[in-house]
Design an enzyme around this catalytic site. Structure first.
Site, PDB file in Angstrom:
ATOM      1  N   SER A  66      46.327 -12.102  41.640  1.00 20.15           N
ATOM      2  CA  SER A  66      45.079 -11.785  41.292  1.00 20.15           C
ATOM      3  C   SER A  66      44.277 -11.208  42.487  1.00 20.15           C
ATOM      4  O   SER A  66      43.264 -10.708  42.403  1.00 20.15           O
ATOM      5  CB  SER A  66      44.208 -12.570  40.650  1.00 20.15           C
ATOM      6  OG  SER A  66      44.338 -14.109  41.097  1.00 20.15           O
TER       7      SER A  66
ATOM      8  N   GLU B  97      49.551 -18.295  30.089  1.00 21.82           N
ATOM      9  CA  GLU B  97      48.255 -17.467  29.768  1.00 21.82           C
ATOM     10  C   GLU B  97      48.018 -16.756  28.524  1.00 21.82           C
ATOM     11  O   GLU B  97      48.884 -15.899  28.186  1.00 21.82           O
ATOM     12  CB  GLU B  97      48.613 -16.374  30.938  1.00 21.82           C
ATOM     13  CG  GLU B  97      47.235 -15.466  31.168  1.00 21.82           C
ATOM     14  CD  GLU B  97      46.974 -14.503  32.427  1.00 21.82           C
ATOM     15  OE1 GLU B  97      47.843 -14.815  33.393  1.00 21.82           O
ATOM     16  OE2 GLU B  97      46.108 -13.971  32.510  1.00 21.82           O
TER      17      GLU B  97
HETATM   18  O1  KIV Z   1      47.222 -14.507  40.014  1.00 17.93           O
HETATM   19  C1  KIV Z   1      46.557 -15.425  39.317  1.00 17.93           C
HETATM   20  O2  KIV Z   1      45.465 -15.505  39.841  1.00 17.93           O
HETATM   21  C2  KIV Z   1      47.423 -15.830  37.975  1.00 17.93           C
HETATM   22  C3  KIV Z   1      46.543 -16.823  37.224  1.00 17.93           C
HETATM   23  C4  KIV Z   1      45.773 -16.216  36.429  1.00 17.93           C
HETATM   24  C5  KIV Z   1      47.227 -17.912  36.607  1.00 17.93           C
HETATM   25  O3  KIV Z   1      48.519 -15.917  37.855  1.00 17.93           O
END
Ligand code: KIV
Length: 271
Positions: free
Chosen positions: A52, A189
């Site tokens: 992310s 998720e």
């Molecule tokens: O990349 C991320 O932040 C994630 C979380 C949403 C679990 O995979």
């Protein structure tokens, strides 16, 4: 003699113990040294260097563009800011889907170049061989099922996953496969709470939810979302603990005003 309290690092074993004791696991993302220091000091059990970062650090619309080199840069910075949390690093899109050898090479780069403690990858049956190969090199693996953002163009939407029976059954099957392959935990998720609770009760490894209700073994959120740095992202599952966007822009606007009005710096702020 000074008595210094030794800080014990959270391990995959700790997470297993927490599940057995029925104690919930806290997990948050971090991508840089300064934020990681605060997250670690606040007592979070697991820090995820999530892909992310592609969204919240680099401003991309999806997680797909971030590279392995960029993830390694973020992860090494996070590691320097922690001494208690278990640090897990996402293998980014394109760094493990080719085959299990590619997956192992990417995992080894993360472990060698960052000092992180585990990796995470997305998918079920299709990544089981890679999970086993990475584990055979001694690298702990966290799974990720349900909404898997690296496959967003396959899904076409970020809506809740596995609402239909067929997809729910596949998710349960995949969760069991990941556990049997040796994953130490799985992120679930954006799936119905009842399904997530069922998976958590069937599996002996911890299930960490994001948008998966309260019946799982722990919770994870993206740091920039829960601190209110992002204002556009408002899914139902997100609880905002601060409105940092407003507070930071307000503070910076005050600084600009003080510079323009010559109020800053004053005599006591000068040499
Ligand atoms: O990349 C991320 O932040 C994630 C979380 C949403 C679990 O995979």
């Amino acid at each position: 003699m000074s008595v210094q309290k030794e800080i014990k690092r959270v391990t995959t074993r700790t997470l297993q113990d927490l599940k057995q004791r029925g104690e919930k696991i806290s997990m948050l993302t971090a991508y840089d040294f300064s934020m990681a220091r605060m997250v670690d000091a606040a007592g979070v059990d697991v820090i995820l260097v999530g892909d992310s970062a592609s969204n919240v650090m680099a401003g991309h619309e999806t997680t797909l563009p971030i590279t392995l080199d960029q993830m390694i840069y973020h992860a090494a910075s996070v590691i320097r800011g922690t001494n208690r949390a278990l640090v897990v690093v996402d293998l980014p899109f394109g760094s493990y889907q080719g085959n299990s050898k590619e997956a192992l090479t990417s995992a080894i780069r993360v472990m060698k170049e960052t000092g992180a403690h585990a990796i995470k990858l997305e998918g079920g049956e299709e990544v089981v061989e890679s999970v086993k190969r990475i584990l055979s090199a001694g690298v702990p693996v966290m799974g990720h099922l349900g909404l898997t953002p690296q496959s967003i163009y396959k899904f076409g939407t970020y809506v809740v996953r596995a609402k239909e029976e067929e997809e729910a059954l596949k998710l349960i099957h995949d969760a069991h496969l990941l556990q049997e392959a040796g994953c130490f935990a799985i992120v679930l998720e954006k799936v119905p709470a009842a399904l997530a609770a069922k998976v958590a009760s069937q599996l002996h490894i911890p299930i960490i939810g994001i948008g998966a209700g309260s019946g799982v073994d722990g919770q994870v959120l993206v740091l920039h979302d829960m601190l209110g740095i992002n204002t556009e992202f408002k899914p139902r599952f997100l609880r905002k603990y601060l409105n940092l966007h407003e507070q930071i822009t307000g503070a910076i606007a005050n600084y600009v005003k003080d510079v323009k009005s010559r109020d800053f710096p004053n005599d006591s702020e000068s040499y």
